[in-house]
Structure formats: structure tokens, C-alpha cells
Write a protein that holds these residues in place. Structure first.
Motif, PDB file in Angstrom:
ATOM      1  N   ARG A 168       0.833  -1.215   0.000  1.00  0.00           N
ATOM      2  CA  ARG A 168       0.000   0.000   0.000  1.00  0.00           C
ATOM      3  C   ARG A 168       0.866   1.263   0.000  1.00  0.00           C
ATOM      4  O   ARG A 168       0.477   2.281  -0.555  1.00  0.00           O
ATOM      5  CB  ARG A 168      -0.978  -0.037   1.187  1.00  0.00           C
TER       6      ARG A 168
ATOM      7  N   GLY B 133      -5.247  -8.213   4.619  1.00  0.00           N
ATOM      8  CA  GLY B 133      -5.488  -8.283   3.186  1.00  0.00           C
ATOM      9  C   GLY B 133      -4.263  -8.266   2.297  1.00  0.00           C
ATOM     10  O   GLY B 133      -4.154  -7.452   1.388  1.00  0.00           O
ATOM     11  N   GLN B 134      -3.349  -9.199   2.539  1.00  0.00           N
ATOM     12  CA  GLN B 134      -2.163  -9.314   1.686  1.00  0.00           C
ATOM     13  C   GLN B 134      -2.563  -9.470   0.217  1.00  0.00           C
ATOM     14  O   GLN B 134      -2.035  -8.787  -0.662  1.00  0.00           O
ATOM     15  CB  GLN B 134      -1.344 -10.537   2.140  1.00  0.00           C
ATOM     16  N   ALA B 135      -3.514 -10.366  -0.029  1.00  0.00           N
ATOM     17  CA  ALA B 135      -3.930 -10.632  -1.411  1.00  0.00           C
ATOM     18  C   ALA B 135      -4.559  -9.393  -2.034  1.00  0.00           C
ATOM     19  O   ALA B 135      -4.264  -9.031  -3.175  1.00  0.00           O
ATOM     20  CB  ALA B 135      -4.920 -11.795  -1.443  1.00  0.00           C
ATOM     21  N   GLU B 136      -5.402  -8.735  -1.292  1.00  0.00           N
ATOM     22  CA  GLU B 136      -6.088  -7.547  -1.807  1.00  0.00           C
ATOM     23  C   GLU B 136      -5.080  -6.449  -2.119  1.00  0.00           C
ATOM     24  O   GLU B 136      -5.194  -5.753  -3.141  1.00  0.00           O
ATOM     25  CB  GLU B 136      -7.120  -7.065  -0.780  1.00  0.00           C
TER      26      GLU B 136
ATOM     27  N   ILE C 288      -1.907  -6.701  -2.980  1.00  0.00           N
ATOM     28  CA  ILE C 288      -1.147  -7.011  -4.195  1.00  0.00           C
ATOM     29  C   ILE C 288      -2.032  -6.866  -5.432  1.00  0.00           C
ATOM     30  O   ILE C 288      -1.650  -6.257  -6.429  1.00  0.00           O
ATOM     31  CB  ILE C 288      -0.537  -8.432  -4.106  1.00  0.00           C
ATOM     32  N   ALA C 289      -3.253  -7.399  -5.344  1.00  0.00           N
ATOM     33  CA  ALA C 289      -4.187  -7.331  -6.476  1.00  0.00           C
ATOM     34  C   ALA C 289      -4.441  -5.876  -6.885  1.00  0.00           C
ATOM     35  O   ALA C 289      -4.399  -5.536  -8.069  1.00  0.00           O
ATOM     36  CB  ALA C 289      -5.495  -8.022  -6.116  1.00  0.00           C
ATOM     37  N   LYS C 290      -4.669  -5.028  -5.904  1.00  0.00           N
ATOM     38  CA  LYS C 290      -4.925  -3.602  -6.180  1.00  0.00           C
ATOM     39  C   LYS C 290      -3.737  -2.973  -6.892  1.00  0.00           C
ATOM     40  O   LYS C 290      -3.907  -2.167  -7.805  1.00  0.00           O
ATOM     41  CB  LYS C 290      -5.158  -2.852  -4.865  1.00  0.00           C
TER      42      LYS C 290
ATOM     43  N   LEU D 100      -1.578  -4.457  -8.849  1.00  0.00           N
ATOM     44  CA  LEU D 100      -1.480  -4.939 -10.231  1.00  0.00           C
ATOM     45  C   LEU D 100      -2.402  -4.133 -11.133  1.00  0.00           C
ATOM     46  O   LEU D 100      -2.019  -3.681 -12.210  1.00  0.00           O
ATOM     47  CB  LEU D 100      -1.856  -6.426 -10.297  1.00  0.00           C
ATOM     48  N   LYS D 101      -3.628  -3.953 -10.655  1.00  0.00           N
ATOM     49  CA  LYS D 101      -4.614  -3.228 -11.449  1.00  0.00           C
ATOM     50  C   LYS D 101      -4.200  -1.760 -11.624  1.00  0.00           C
ATOM     51  O   LYS D 101      -4.337  -1.195 -12.706  1.00  0.00           O
ATOM     52  CB  LYS D 101      -5.970  -3.334 -10.744  1.00  0.00           C
TER      53      LYS D 101
ATOM     54  N   GLY E  90       4.047 -13.521  -6.132  1.00  0.00           N
ATOM     55  CA  GLY E  90       3.169 -12.359  -6.000  1.00  0.00           C
ATOM     56  C   GLY E  90       3.819 -11.188  -5.282  1.00  0.00           C
ATOM     57  O   GLY E  90       3.547 -10.028  -5.587  1.00  0.00           O
ATOM     58  N   GLY E  91       4.706 -11.492  -4.351  1.00  0.00           N
ATOM     59  CA  GLY E  91       5.405 -10.452  -3.621  1.00  0.00           C
ATOM     60  C   GLY E  91       6.317  -9.632  -4.518  1.00  0.00           C
ATOM     61  O   GLY E  91       6.599  -8.464  -4.248  1.00  0.00           O
TER      62      GLY E  91
ATOM     63  N   ILE F  94       5.893  -9.469  -8.244  1.00  0.00           N
ATOM     64  CA  ILE F  94       5.086  -8.814  -9.283  1.00  0.00           C
ATOM     65  C   ILE F  94       4.241  -7.686  -8.667  1.00  0.00           C
ATOM     66  O   ILE F  94       3.872  -6.744  -9.359  1.00  0.00           O
ATOM     67  CB  ILE F  94       4.192  -9.846 -10.035  1.00  0.00           C
TER      68      ILE F  94
END
Lengths: 279, 318
Positions: free
Chosen positions: B136, B171-174, B176-178, B180-181, B201-202, B204
């Protein structure tokens, strides 16, 4: 000497099946049995305990699309073995065997059709195919679904069930996170709604890309949802995980889901949601 | 200087040379000839070993404890730099650092994973494994770069996003996903360089540059060789084999067209010559900035989205 002797080798079951064959099905959480037909009629949700049996794209498409009718997209995209990958088994052989066993060509399928009269496109993962892992084909097919939704301006639903990215395609799998997220960014810009529907389990690179990027993140009850798997976390922190950790309910409580829905209510609830945003 | 197991023959010879040199200073240059020939031998040996590294040996080099880290590169590449902290929601993650600096007189936003060098600093940096706050913070700084029209450089060096209880809770996944977008749509030039480990993922999660480069002795993959071994072979013992089948080196990724190029390291690794390594990275950054700097914002977005959309290998069966 015992009064009988087994003549053949021990019976070996190759893999634990989530949904065993047979008329009576045992509910893993309660130990009760339920008649298969009754279970099917209730969309594979145990009416007594609410336990959601895992189902695949075929069943989800039957549930979501009106009269089970849809057009499949991206089926022509099929897996290869780009890295010539071998662990204890050749990836090529693993693909072939899994295709034969499941009747699927890879771990996601795309369908376009109507949900209660609304045009939608659905990408649905299949856990039965190498743990629902995301490789090049899953990324490309979902990419087709996202592009289709954007070009036709119709809502997109992605149903996730996966252990994460597919190891056998290494960095190519990892890059599918970037690929799907980039395409979703364009979809977002075009103002087309995207519902991410998370089922048991949704972990790893899929959670860290499209599964968490819905305008609406919706999950089935009791699903395991997370980035790292519970075993890895336990090893890392060296203590037990709290009860209910990484379940749908836990994610809702921590602000990552909009709501949880029973599979039996899903079609109507998602329809209602889409009609509410269409004013 | 710490030597890896496969560098042991080099270490042995270097030790011998040192001993002889000490002796020869006593016996006034009698042994000089032998020292000279040993030095030639060690150079040849080093060259031979480093020209024939296995994938696992590259992984070992990428993790070398003496390797330059993000803050070392920033120190050596920039004329000035101000570090910026915090994600504005929860905390300041020490495993991802970022700030604005000047490279060759040009302001750039630099963000990278940061590892520690001794026990205390390793712990402080959480071994380069970021929590959601790190991603973040990176998000905030990238959007800031966009606002001020500054190009972005990210330096990737992580054994993975932190797999902890609180990381999941927040929200680790959230996170990272945010990222990427968001990274897909950035209006400014964006360059990513893998300087050490690029784990999943960490990596990218801050790594969606218009151009992506890897230093010669680094790795980038969906999973570490150890974890791959433990999942696919059910034991940790096949890490070398896993490294081999994962095809995770810079040259592998260049061949797969996942990255844009390999940055040469000084002989025997970046840790042998920080300045040379940092200079090589700087040269590449300047080259890429010159090229990307000519592209309009829409073109940068289009190029980035097309780049990542094109990755993937499959067949089309009619």
C-alpha cells in the motif's frame, strides 16, 4: 492364519474425491449421509448443515444460466508444456491424464448467456483440474471473458476455486496475475460491472489478482480464502491459527467481502445486485 | 567476504596466494613468479565457474548476504534522495522502501524491497518480506509519481510477500491485487529491475514496469525452488532440481520473452563490486527512461497492457 486371504493387491484409491460416487453421500462436517438426488436438487448444499460440496464449471453453468443454456468461449485455447517441466511426473502426462479423468481441457471455462434474462459472461474455475491452478490457459481464457464483457458491455462474473498459480508454468503462470489484472483495469474504466464469486478454496496468486478485484466480492459460506495457505502460515509464525481463520466469514468480518451467499440463493441475489446498479 | 560452496576452490586458491604473498614479502620477492601464476590460475578458475553456473547456483548468488540491496543501489545511483514513509492506513513497512531521488539530474520515484545485512537489520526488514502496508505504501508512492509526472523505477528483491497471520488479516492478497490493477494504468514511464530474488506475488506486486530487466545472477518465478520441491516432491531435498525445471534465471526469462533484457554483473557477482553493479543498473535505467520518456501517457498504458496481455503459452485447437 486368517480364514480369508486377499488374493489381489490392496485396493488403492488414487485421489480423495470431494464428491464420491454412489447413491448415499456423506457430509464431511457432520458425518450424516444424504441421498444424492436430494443433494443435487439442493445444488449440492446439504440442507441440514448448509455444507457446500465442491462443484465444477458444468454445475455452476447449469445453476447460473437460464435453462442451462450458454455459448462457450475460449475452448479452442488449450494447454501445452512450454517449459518442458518434469517433477515426479511429466507435466505433459499430468495434463493428458487430468484431461482424460475430468473431461476438461484446463482449469477454467467461459460461458456467455443469460441469467434471469440479463446478458452475462461467466468465467468459472475447476478445482478438479490440477487444483484449479492458473496457468497460461486460465489467464488467456479469463482474458477472453474480460474482453468480451468490455466489448459487449455485459457484466462479468468470475467464479474462483483454486490453490493458486500453476507451478509447472513457472513465471508464465505468475504473469497471468498481471495479465488478468491489466485487462480488469480496462473493464473497470469502461464502467462494466465485475462480480468476483469466491468458493472453497481460493488462495495464492488468484486471490492476489482477479479474485480480490471485483466491484463486488461475494463468497460461498465456509470457503477457505487467503493469500498464503494455512500450513505455510502455521510454519512461518510457529503457532496455531485461530478458529475460523481465512474463512469467508473471517474475510467478511475483516472487510474484504461484500456479502456471503448460499449457493441456493446465488443466482437470484446476483441478479438482484445487477439490476440494482442498472438503475 | 563470504564464499558460497561452489566458490570454495576459488577461496582456497586465494588463501594460498595470500599466504605466499606474506611469505614473499619476507623473502624479498623470491616467490613472486609462483604468485603470478596462481593469480592467473584463480582468474581462469573464476571465469570458468561463473560462466557455467547452474540455475541453483544463480539462486544462491541472488541470495548472497553481501549482495547490494535497494538502498545500496539508491545511494550509489542517485545524486540526492529523500525517503518517504508509510501507507497512511496502518504502518510503515520496512521491507519496502521508497522515495524520490535524482538520477543524472532527473527526478525519479524509486521503490524497492529491502533486506537487512545482519541479524538485527534482517529482522527489522522482515527478511525483505513485505506486509500489506508495504504494497500500500508502494501504491501511494506510484500514484504520487503519476501526479507529479515522475518516472517510476522499482527494484525487486524479495523471498515472497510475508505469509503471516496479520498479513492475511489486513489483506495481503487484496493489497497485491490492487497494485497490479493500478500499475497497469499508470501514466508515467515505469521500469522494473530484479536485483536479487523475485519470488511470486510479492515480486510482481511492485513489478509491472513498461520494461523489466534482471541482473545476471537473480531469479524470478512463481515459487521458490524450496517450496516447489516441498509441494511437488513432498520433500525439501529437490530444490536444485526444482530450480532447474522452474527455468527461473535471467537468461531463461529473456528467452521466454518475459523480460526485456539481462543486466551484466561484475565477474563473480554484484557483491564483488557494488559500484560497477550500480552503474550497470543506472545505465539501463537512463537508457530505458530516454526511450519511454518519448511516449505519451496513453501510449505507455497501452504498451504496458499489451505487454502483459501477450504473456502466456498455449495452443489454439480449432
Amino acid at each position: 492364519m486368517s480364514w480369508f486371504k486377499r488374493q489381489e493387491e490392496n485396493i488403492q484409491t488414487s485421489e480423495k474425491k470431494e464428491m464420491p460416487e454412489g447413491v448415499w453421500v456423506k457430509v464431511p462436517t457432520t458425518g450424516e449421509t444424504i441421498h444424492r438426488r436430494e443433494l443435487e436438487d439442493n445444488l449440492f448444499v446439504d440442507p441440514l448443515s448448509g455444507y457446500h460440496f465442491r462443484i465444477g464449471s458444468k454445475e455452476y453453468f447449469d445453476i447460473i444460466f437460464d435453462d442451462g443454456k450458454y455459448t462457450e468461449l475460449g475452448a479452442e485455447v488449450q494447454p501445452t508444456d512450454p517449459l518442458d517441466f518434469t517433477d515426479r511426473k511429466k507435466y505433459k502426462d499430468r495434463l493428458e491424464q487430468t484431461q482424460k479423468k475430468t473431461g476438461l481441457t484446463d482449469a477454467a471455462r467461459i460461458g456467455a448467456g443469460k441469467m434471469n434474462g440479463i446478458d452475462i459472461v461467466v468465467g468459472c474455475m475447476d478445482f478438479a483440474f490440477i487444483g484449479g491452478s492458473m496457468g497460461s490457459v486460465v489467464g488467456e481464457r479469463l482474458g477472453i471473458a474480460i474482453d468480451h464483457a468490455r466489448e459487449k458491455k455485459i457484466p462479468l462474473i468470475i467464479i474462483s476455486q483454486t490453490g493458486g498459480a500453476r507451478m509447472m508454468e513457472s513465471v508464465l503462470s505468475l504473469m497471468q496475475m498481471a495479465k488478468t489484472s491489466a485487462k480488469l483495469a480496462l473493464l473497470d474504466e469502461a464502467g462494466v460491472p465485475f462480480i468476483s464469486y469466491l468458493t472453497n478454496p481460493t488462495t495464492g496468486g488468484v486471490t492476489a489478482s482477479y479474485a480480490m478485484l471485483g466491484d463486488f466480492n461475494v463468497a460461498e459460506p465456509g470457503a477457505l480464502i487467503g493469500f498464503a495457505g494455512p500450513r505455510v502460515i502455521r510454519q512461518t509464525i510457529g503457532r496455531d491459527l485461530p478458529e475460523g481463520f481465512q474463512t469467508s466469514e473471517y474475510l467478511l468480518e475483516h472487510g474484504f467481502l461484500d456479502f456471503i451467499v448460499q449457493r441456493t440463493e446465488m443466482k437470484d441475489k446476483l441478479t438482484q445486485l445487477l439490476s440494482l446498479i442498472s438503475k | 567476504m563470504q564464499y558460497l560452496d561452489f566458490e570454495q576452490p576459488i577461496a582456497d586458491l586465494e588463501k594460498k596466494i595470500e599466504e605466499l604473498e606474506n611469505l614473499s614479502s619476507v623473502s624479498e620477492g623470491v616467490l613472486t613468479k609462483e604468485v603470478e601464476s596462481l593469480k592467473k590460475k584463480v582468474d581462469a578458475l573464476r571465469k570458468n565457474i561463473f560462466e557455467n553456473l547452474t540455475r541453483w547456483q544463480r539462486v544462491q548468488l541472488a541470495r548472497h548476504p553481501d549482495r547490494p540491496y535497494t538502498l545500496d543501489y539508491i545511494e550509489l545511483m542517485t545524486d540526492e534522495f529523500i525517503e518517504l514513509h508509510g501507507d497512511r492506513y496502518h504502518a510503515d513497512d520496512k521491507a519496502i522502501v521508497g522515495g524520490i531521488g535524482k538520477i543524472d539530474g532527473k527526478s525519479v520515484m524509486i521503490i524497492g524491497h529491502q533486506k537487512g545485512r545482519d541479524t538485527a537489520s534482517r529482522k527489522y526488514r522482515n527478511f525483505g518480506m513485505a506486509n500489506p502496508e508495504g504494497y500500500r505504501k508502494a501504491y501511494r508512492l506510484m500514484k504520487m509519481a503519476e501526479k507529479f509526472d515522475l518516472p517510476i523505477v522499482t527494484l525487486v528483491d524479495t523471498p515472497g510477500a510475508y505469509p503471516g497471520l496479520e498479513a492475511e488479516e489486513r489483506g495481503q492478497a487484496e493489497a497485491i491485487a490492487k497494485n497490479l490493477k493500478m500499475m497497469a494504468m499508470l501514466k508515467v514511464p515505469f521500469i522494473t529491475i530484479v536485483i536479487g530474488e523475485g519470488a511470486s506475488g510479492g515480486a510482481i506486486g511492485i513489478g509491472m514496469g513498461n520494461e523489466v530487466y534482471m541482473l545476471e545472477n537473480t531469479w524470478y518465478s512463481v515459487i521458490s525452488p524450496e517450496s516447489c520441491s516441498s509441494i511437488l516432491w513432498k520433500t525439501w531435498d529437490y530444490k536444485e532440481q526444482a530450480a532447474s525445471v522452474l527455468k527461473l534465471t535471467a537468461v531463461d526469462l529473456e528467452e521466454m520473452k518475459v523480460i526485456d533484457g539481462v543486466i551484466k554483473e561484475p565477474l563473480a557477482g554484484a557483491h564483488r563490486d557494488f559500484e560497477a553493479a550500480a552503474n550497470a543498473v543506472k545505465v539501463q535505467i537512463l537508457k530505458s527512461l530516454k526511450k519511454l520518456g518519448k511516449m505519451k501517457p496513453e501510449k505507455l498504458i497501452e504498451q504496458r497492457i499489451e505487454k502483459y496481455s501477450a504473456i502466456g503459452e498455449f495452443k489454439v485447437v480449432k
